[in-house]
Design an enzyme around this catalytic site. Structure first.
Site, short mmCIF file in Angstrom:
data_model
loop_
_atom_site.label_atom_id
_atom_site.label_comp_id
_atom_site.label_asym_id
_atom_site.label_seq_id
_atom_site.Cartn_x
_atom_site.Cartn_y
_atom_site.Cartn_z
N CYS A 427 0.80 -1.21 0.00
CA CYS A 427 0.00 0.00 0.00
C CYS A 427 0.84 1.27 0.00
CB CYS A 427 -0.99 0.00 1.14
SG CYS A 427 -0.22 -0.18 2.74
N HIS A 471 -2.13 0.78 6.99
CA HIS A 471 -2.47 1.04 5.60
C HIS A 471 -2.04 2.47 5.25
CE1 HIS A 471 -4.43 0.28 1.88
NE2 HIS A 471 -5.45 1.12 2.06
N ASP A 487 -8.09 5.58 -2.72
CA ASP A 487 -7.25 4.48 -2.22
C ASP A 487 -6.75 3.68 -3.40
OD1 ASP A 487 -6.00 2.44 -0.95
OD2 ASP A 487 -7.63 2.02 0.46
#
Lengths: 677, 328
Positions: A427, A471, A487
């Protein structure tokens, strides 16, 4: 007065004599045994040489004590112990670079106890070693206060107390099991008083003095910067970041974005927090449903907390930075519980000027040229910001990007390398690359770190958010919409957001047994055990470990004390301890009050004879007395003298003979009761 | 306002008396009821309490919930230990048994009985006097004999100094104690004078035809051995002692004059000897005469014992010697 002083002085000199008795074998062996659970958990963080040294010293002392039974075995000479002390101290200094602080302190204490055991000759020595061992129990709690450690330390507490009892057997030793049972009884009797003290002892918010630098060393979690690989390493940790209880409805899994550090400064490789100046805060309006929840945050040594996007209520000492990161005044050094409210369907409000947004466009000169070229190409096609965002996400989706925990190492121009060469990442790679892409295209953007998702425990409904849920995502500023969450990881691996990280990763990345069971591994009963255990751990954290001054006030108010201050607590505490002390006294002295039936019957018998005219002389034994009384008494029947002597003989047999059984005791009491005069 | 030192002392001694209720010698069996058992922390008890403050400070500083648990557990265990220590001594029965007479200059032994009439063990019970100490465990429903010694310096009655019965069991944090002065006098005989003094001559005409010894002459005492002495006259009973101690070998000394009994008379001893020396010498003679199975009389001014022989005579003579001039 002088006599009174003499009493006290005599009491203390008398102690000194008793202290110089030789230390008992049982006491030494029991203490050696007790040190196993005390030092066992320490092995994990003691330097290896220190664990080995302690084990060697214990074995040596055990050998001496064992061999002593057959022939006198001298303890090592004092000069040898001094040499060992100097060497080990030097090693401590070398390993820890200091003699103070948590880790060095524990190493030092371990050495001290090991060497003290080898010079333990008298009762005083063993008592000193025992006191050090009690303190070593405490040092375990610097590292872990879990249920397992607590249970182990309870065993250690009983064993050390058992050693102390053995040390005080001045005459004869006692079998180990009986002595340990007595220690258990003492600890059990101490339990209710401990409970009262624990609940009512006025809690002072710590720390009293500065915490040493290493007090929270080794705590993992998000930091104030992000470099490639940082969150990847967190993902392998099953450590708990925080636990959440929702009061009422729970948000959808896709809304579980726990906002943490917002990173807007980029040096080409690392992202850092940089507060915009002048400080014009990003604004938003809460919309849709709000959710109330309580968070129990593990200590992180960082001055921020986590809240669902976007928080509408925070604890009193917390506020939102201009970047909308929830922060607190002081670093979180101990587990902390707070209540918050959030509105996941918030609407950002765009009030920023061009000047306010400048920091969110900054990129280091000349870095990542291929990315810049790509974005310049997209701009050249005349795309608007919203379209460019979509194109970027599409780029991730259509090119061969992989979501992996084992990304290749990236060197110069890491974004270029990631976007055009390796195309493998986690991520932080996706969010970082995405924000650089946006900034290259003139769209203000920033990286937001935090946690995504969490696991609900069906047993108690508590969400557990682990370090592995860490994250990173992005926010872009769009005209008319303000800061908008994007995202990019979701574009590559939608499962990451919908099913949590473990739905997104290949099986072999499943972290260690017990903590995670996924897919085919999953066994229902194991899940059940795991959830039960975690629910228990959570209760333990809430009730025992998180008993802060605030929680104490809440608890006492629930128990009916109105606005308790320390005076009320002290009074309640002393009263409680006093009452329990009385109860324990009553229980312990019950055997003292209920006189032994033989004794009671005999006294009644003597009283009756005294009334008849033959009182017992204090120095007279039972048989002599009966003989005299039988001759002296003229009342009663012809059998009376015989009956008196028979009663006395029975009494003497019960009193001085072998341990009487119940039948004979009853016969005696009946004999005496039926006696007439 | 004008509290003088003397009145302060008085007040404190009142307090002392009220707390400890000194009793003096007590006859018979003693029962340690609650009013007789005192308790006070030991040095280690104070140290333990002090170190718990350290535990508490660490727990507050590092916010260790389990540190608090440990600290409070240990503190509460200290309170519980107080009850255990107190109970370890409470309701113990103490009984003086006997004290056999001894000669001055040796150790007197006092036999005492400690009785536990409860169903739990009492461990590490100490008995201490200024001169001696001993420690014992007492099993449930059992009694234990203990012996305390005291140096017998002077003849007469020796009373055991006040005994402190004490215990620190089980944790050594507190010491509970009681005072006990048993009325158990020990009779101390005078120290026998060294051997070798001649028996006094028997007064003339006192003989009544007592059996004569093998030497056809009457035994008159012992003197040091000379090479010319007949081996028959050596006092063999003393010889072993003499060889062990390096004292001169003694021979029986016989008088030609007929005298059937020995009279040991305090008043006929040389005037240069003082009372203690005379009593010491008479003690020696009584022992010698008894060893040789003689019939003898002891005259201590107006007291006359005997003539007689055997244990009763010896014991009553020694008792009279021990108590001569001692206020009853």
């Amino acid at each position: 007065m002088p006599q009174f002083f003499r009493m006290t002085r005599e009491s203390l000199t008398s102690d000194r004599q008793a202290q110089s008795l030789p230390a008992g074998r049982t006491a030494i062996l029991t203490l050696l045994m007790a040190l196993v659970p005390v030092l066992g958990p320490h092995v994990a963080h003691l330097p290896a040489w220190c664990s080995a040294f302690a084990a060697l010293m214990f074995a040596w002392r055990g050998y001496i004590t064992w061999r002593e039974v057959k022939r006198p075995t001298p303890l090592p000479k004092t000069w040898l112990l001094m040499v060992l002390l100097v060497i080990t101290l030097a090693a401590t200094l070398y390993t820890h670079r200091t003699l103070f602080g948590r880790d060095a302190g524990v190493t030092f204490l371990t050495i001290l106890v090991s060497l003290k055991l080898l010079e333990t000759r008298t009762k005083r020595d063993i008592v000193v070693a025992i006191s050090l061992s009690y303190f070593l129990i405490l040092t375990n709690f610097f590292y872990s206060q879990s249920i397992a450690v607590a249970a182990l330390m309870l065993v250690a507490l009983v064993l050390i107390t058992s050693a102390l009892i053995a040390a005080n057997r001045d005459a004869d030793a006692m079998p180990f099991m009986r002595q340990t049972r007595l220690a258990g009884v003492v600890i059990l009797q101490a339990f209710p008083m401990m409970l009262v003290l624990f609940v009512l002892f006025p809690r002072v918010p710590g720390p009293l003095w500065g915490l040493p630098a290493d007090a929270n060393a080794g705590v993992t979690g998000l930091s104030d910067n992000m470099s490639p690989g940082m969150i990847t390493s967190l993902s392998l940790s099953d450590g708990i970041a925080f636990r959440v209880t929702f009061n009422g409805a729970e948000p959808r899994p896709a809304d579980l974005y726990w906002r943490g550090p917002v990173l807007s400064a980029f040096d080409g490789r690392n992202w850092r927090i940089q507060l915009p100046d002048p400080k014009r805060p990003s604004r938003f309006e809460p919309g849709g449903a709000t959710f109330d929840y309580s968070v129990t945050l593990e200590p992180s040594s960082r001055p921020w907390i986590f809240a669902l996007e976007m928080p509408t209520k925070l604890p009193a000492d917390a506020h939102l930075t201009p970047d909308l990161q929830p922060v607190v005044d002081k670093p979180i050094t101990s587990r902390r519980r707070y209540d918050a409210q959030s509105a996941p369907q918030y609407k950002s409000v765009a009030t920023e000027t061009q000047e306010d947004l400048a920091p969110y466009l900054a990129l280091p000169e000349g870095s990542n040229p291929r990315t810049r070229n790509l974005m310049a190409g997209w701009l050249f096609q005349g795309r608007g910001p919203a379209q460019i965002v979509d194109m970027a996400l599409n780029y991730f989706r259509t090119e061969e990007f992989f979501y992996t925990l084992e990304p290749p190492l990236l060197d110069n121009n890491p974004i270029d390398q990631f976007l055009f060469i390796s195309k493998r990442g986690f991520c932080e790679h996706y969010s970082s690359a995405f924000v650089v892409m946006m900034r290259s295209a003139g769209i203000p953007a920033r990286v937001v770190t935090g946690y995504q998702g969490g696991e609900i425990n069906p047993v108690d409904g508590v969400f557990t958010v682990r370090q592995s849920d860490a994250h990173a995502w992005a926010e872009v500023w769009l005209r008319g919409r303000g800061w908008t969450r994007v995202d990019p990881t979701a574009a590559v691996s939608p499962a990451r957001i919908s099913f949590g990280m473990h739905g997104a990763l290949p099986q072999r990345f499943a972290p260690p047994l017990i903590t995670r069971f996924t897919g085919a591994w999953s066994a229902a009963w194991l899940d059940r055990v795991r959830f039960d255990w975690e629910a228990l751990s959570n209760r333990w954290n809430q009730l025992v470990l998180n008993y802060s001054p605030d929680r104490q006030r809440e608890t006492l108010e629930r128990l009916g004390m109105k606005t308790p201050d320390w005076r009320d607590m002290a009074i309640a505490m002393v009263t409680g301890v006093g009452l329990i002390c009385l109860a324990v006294t009553g229980w312990m002295l019950r055997t003292v009050r209920e006189h032994d039936p033989v004794e009671r019957a005999w006294r009644a018998f003597c009283k009756r004879l005294a009334r008849a005219g033959a009182p017992r002389e204090p120095s007279e034994g039972p048989l002599d007395y009966a003989r005299r009384a039988a001759g002296q008494l003229r009342t009663g029947t012809a059998d009376t003298p015989g009956a008196i002597e028979a009663a006395a003989a029975a009494y003497a047999a019960l009193r001085y003979g072998p341990k009487p059984d119940k039948v004979r005791v009853r016969q005696f009491t009946q004999l005496v009761r039926n006696f007439q005069i | 306002m004008e509290a003088t030192t003397a009145s302060k002392l008085f007040r404190f001694s009142m307090i002392y008396n009220w707390i400890f209720q000194p009793r003096g010698p007590e006859t018979g069996e003693i029962f340690l009821h609650q009013r007789r058992v005192f308790i006070f922390p030991t040095r280690y008890g104070f140290f333990f309490a002090f170190s718990l403050l350290g535990f508490l400070a660490s727990s507050i500083n590092y916010d260790l919930s389990l540190g608090f648990v440990l600290t409070f557990f240990l503190g509460a265990a200290g309170l519980v230990a107080m009850l255990h220590t107190f109970r370890n001594q409470l309701h113990l029965y103490l009984k003086p048994l006997k004290a056999e007479p001894v000669f001055a200059g040796s150790e007197a032994s006092f036999d005492l009985l400690l009785e536990n009439r409860k169903g739990y063990e009492r461990a590490a019970i100490w008995l201490k006097t200024v001169d001696a100490e001993t420690v014992t465990d007492i099993a449930p429903y059992q009694s234990v004999n203990v012996t305390l010694t005291a140096p017998a310096v002077k003849r007469g009655w020796l009373t055991l100094p006040r005994i402190t019965v004490e215990t620190r069991y089980p944790l050594g944090l507190l010491r509970s104690w009681s005072y006990w002065q048993p009325d158990l006098p020990c009779l101390v005989y005078p120290k026998p004078a060294p051997t070798g003094m001649r028996f006094p001559d028997a007064p003339e005409g006192s003989g009544e035809g007592a059996p004569t010894g093998p030497g056809a002459e009457d035994f008159a005492g012992l003197r040091e051995h000379q090479v010319t002495d007949s081996p028959r006259h050596i006092a063999w009973k003393n010889a072993i002692l003499a060889m062990e101690t390096g004292m001169p070998l003694l021979v029986k000394h016989f008088h030609g004059a007929a005298s059937s009994e020995v009279v040991l008379d305090y008043d006929t001893l040389p005037p240069a000897m003082d009372m203690e020396q005379r009593l010491s010498l008479l003690t020696r003679w009584v022992l010698d005469a008894d060893a040789l199975k003689f019939t003898y009389a002891l005259k201590l001014q107006e007291t006359v014992l005997g003539p007689a022989g055997g244990d009763p005579q010896r014991l009553s003579c020694l008792r009279a010697l021990a108590l001569f001039g001692v206020a009853p």
